[in-house]
Scaffold this motif. Structure first.
Motif, short mmCIF file in Angstrom:
data_model
loop_
_atom_site.label_atom_id
_atom_site.label_comp_id
_atom_site.label_asym_id
_atom_site.label_seq_id
_atom_site.Cartn_x
_atom_site.Cartn_y
_atom_site.Cartn_z
N ASP A 48 -6.33 18.08 -11.64
CA ASP A 48 -5.63 17.93 -10.19
C ASP A 48 -6.03 16.77 -9.48
O ASP A 48 -5.30 15.73 -8.97
CB ASP A 48 -5.82 19.27 -9.44
N TRP A 49 -7.37 16.50 -9.24
CA TRP A 49 -7.79 15.40 -8.63
C TRP A 49 -7.57 13.95 -9.35
O TRP A 49 -6.91 13.23 -8.33
CB TRP A 49 -9.30 15.43 -8.61
N LEU A 50 -7.59 14.09 -10.51
CA LEU A 50 -7.12 12.76 -11.38
C LEU A 50 -5.81 12.33 -10.88
O LEU A 50 -5.19 11.24 -11.13
CB LEU A 50 -7.45 12.90 -12.61
N MET A 51 -5.00 13.41 -10.83
CA MET A 51 -3.32 12.87 -10.83
C MET A 51 -2.96 12.77 -9.33
O MET A 51 -1.94 12.05 -9.15
CB MET A 51 -2.53 14.40 -11.12
N ALA A 52 -3.89 13.00 -8.28
CA ALA A 52 -3.60 12.49 -6.97
C ALA A 52 -3.75 11.11 -6.71
O ALA A 52 -4.58 10.25 -7.56
CB ALA A 52 -4.68 12.95 -5.93
N LYS A 53 -2.73 10.26 -6.02
CA LYS A 53 -2.86 8.79 -5.89
C LYS A 53 -3.92 8.60 -4.56
O LYS A 53 -4.15 9.28 -3.68
CB LYS A 53 -1.61 8.40 -5.29
N ARG A 54 -4.91 7.62 -4.80
CA ARG A 54 -5.88 7.27 -3.77
C ARG A 54 -6.07 5.78 -3.81
O ARG A 54 -5.74 5.14 -4.83
CB ARG A 54 -7.03 8.04 -4.16
N PRO A 55 -6.47 5.18 -3.09
CA PRO A 55 -6.92 3.73 -2.79
C PRO A 55 -7.81 3.45 -3.91
O PRO A 55 -8.66 3.98 -4.41
CB PRO A 55 -7.52 3.42 -1.58
N THR A 56 -7.39 2.45 -4.85
CA THR A 56 -8.10 1.85 -6.05
C THR A 56 -7.89 0.58 -6.06
O THR A 56 -7.11 -0.34 -5.93
CB THR A 56 -7.28 2.56 -7.37
N ARG A 57 -9.21 -0.24 -6.45
CA ARG A 57 -9.35 -1.61 -6.71
C ARG A 57 -9.32 -1.98 -8.17
O ARG A 57 -10.01 -1.25 -8.71
CB ARG A 57 -10.66 -2.00 -5.94
N SER A 58 -8.34 -2.93 -8.45
CA SER A 58 -8.36 -3.20 -10.06
C SER A 58 -8.74 -5.10 -9.94
O SER A 58 -7.84 -5.83 -9.29
CB SER A 58 -7.24 -3.15 -10.44
N ILE A 59 -9.79 -5.04 -10.34
CA ILE A 59 -10.12 -6.62 -10.34
C ILE A 59 -9.83 -6.94 -12.21
O ILE A 59 -10.54 -6.59 -12.80
CB ILE A 59 -11.61 -6.87 -10.16
N GLY A 60 -8.90 -7.91 -12.09
CA GLY A 60 -8.53 -8.34 -13.50
C GLY A 60 -8.54 -9.91 -13.42
O GLY A 60 -9.70 -10.48 -13.13
N ASN A 61 -7.37 -10.49 -13.80
CA ASN A 61 -7.51 -12.08 -13.83
C ASN A 61 -7.13 -12.81 -12.51
O ASN A 61 -6.92 -13.85 -12.54
CB ASN A 61 -6.69 -12.56 -15.09
N ALA A 62 -6.61 -11.96 -11.46
CA ALA A 62 -6.19 -12.63 -10.03
C ALA A 62 -7.14 -11.71 -8.82
O ALA A 62 -7.15 -10.45 -9.26
CB ALA A 62 -4.84 -12.50 -9.89
N TRP A 63 -7.51 -12.47 -8.14
CA TRP A 63 -8.21 -12.03 -7.02
C TRP A 63 -8.15 -12.81 -5.62
O TRP A 63 -8.11 -14.09 -5.89
CB TRP A 63 -9.65 -11.91 -7.15
N PRO A 64 -7.90 -12.33 -4.64
CA PRO A 64 -8.07 -11.26 -3.92
C PRO A 64 -6.73 -10.30 -4.26
O PRO A 64 -5.74 -10.80 -4.26
CB PRO A 64 -8.40 -11.16 -2.56
N GLU A 65 -6.91 -9.07 -4.26
CA GLU A 65 -5.78 -8.20 -4.79
C GLU A 65 -6.00 -7.18 -3.76
O GLU A 65 -7.13 -6.46 -3.80
CB GLU A 65 -5.64 -7.73 -5.97
N CYS A 66 -4.98 -6.61 -3.15
CA CYS A 66 -5.35 -5.40 -2.14
C CYS A 66 -5.47 -4.32 -3.07
O CYS A 66 -4.60 -3.95 -3.97
CB CYS A 66 -4.24 -5.30 -1.17
N PRO A 67 -6.15 -3.34 -2.50
CA PRO A 67 -6.26 -1.96 -3.10
C PRO A 67 -5.08 -1.31 -3.13
O PRO A 67 -3.85 -1.34 -2.26
CB PRO A 67 -7.18 -1.30 -2.04
N CYS A 68 -4.48 -0.56 -4.22
CA CYS A 68 -3.32 -0.01 -4.50
C CYS A 68 -3.67 1.67 -4.56
O CYS A 68 -4.46 1.96 -4.87
CB CYS A 68 -2.58 -0.52 -5.65
N GLN A 69 -2.45 2.37 -4.28
CA GLN A 69 -2.49 3.87 -4.61
C GLN A 69 -2.39 4.10 -6.04
O GLN A 69 -1.22 3.67 -6.51
CB GLN A 69 -1.46 4.54 -3.54
N THR A 70 -3.36 4.56 -6.53
CA THR A 70 -3.42 4.80 -8.15
C THR A 70 -3.68 6.34 -8.49
O THR A 70 -4.70 6.78 -7.92
CB THR A 70 -4.11 3.91 -8.75
#
Length: 96
Positions: A48-70
């Motif tokens: 259940d905890w994993l299914m809820a959307k929360r602020p998440t940072r994803s650092i890939g090939n572009a930065w800066p990127e705002c945290p998204c709800q994931t």
């Protein structure tokens, strides 16, 4: 930084933790060691905890990127949590 742009210089950067309520904040408290979890096999109440959307940072090939709800459980099959990461070394692109 946008690594899809061949003219973009490589840079190192540091980021602060996202803080309370983020996926990162809870994942940091799970274990003192680095770990991985097959998310498809997680049981309740963690599922259940994993299914809820929360602020998440994803650092890939572009930065800066705002945290998204994931929702980690909906977006990923496996989670690898590393407490500390460092910049990668640029590999040579010379061709023989």
């Amino acid at each position: 930084m946008d690594l899809t742009d061949p003219e973009e210089p490589y840079r190192r950067f540091s980021v602060e933790p996202l803080g309370a309520g983020s996926n990162e904040e809870v994942l940091e408290r799970v274990s003192r060691r680095d770990y991985y979890v097959e998310l498809r096999a997680v049981s309740e109440p963690a599922r259940d905890w994993l299914m809820a959307k929360r602020p998440t940072r994803s650092i890939g090939n572009a930065w800066p990127e705002c945290p998204c709800q994931t929702s980690l459980g909906r977006h990923f099959d496996v989670l690898v949590h590393l407490h500390r990461v460092t910049a990668a070394d640029l590999l040579s692109t010379a061709r023989d």
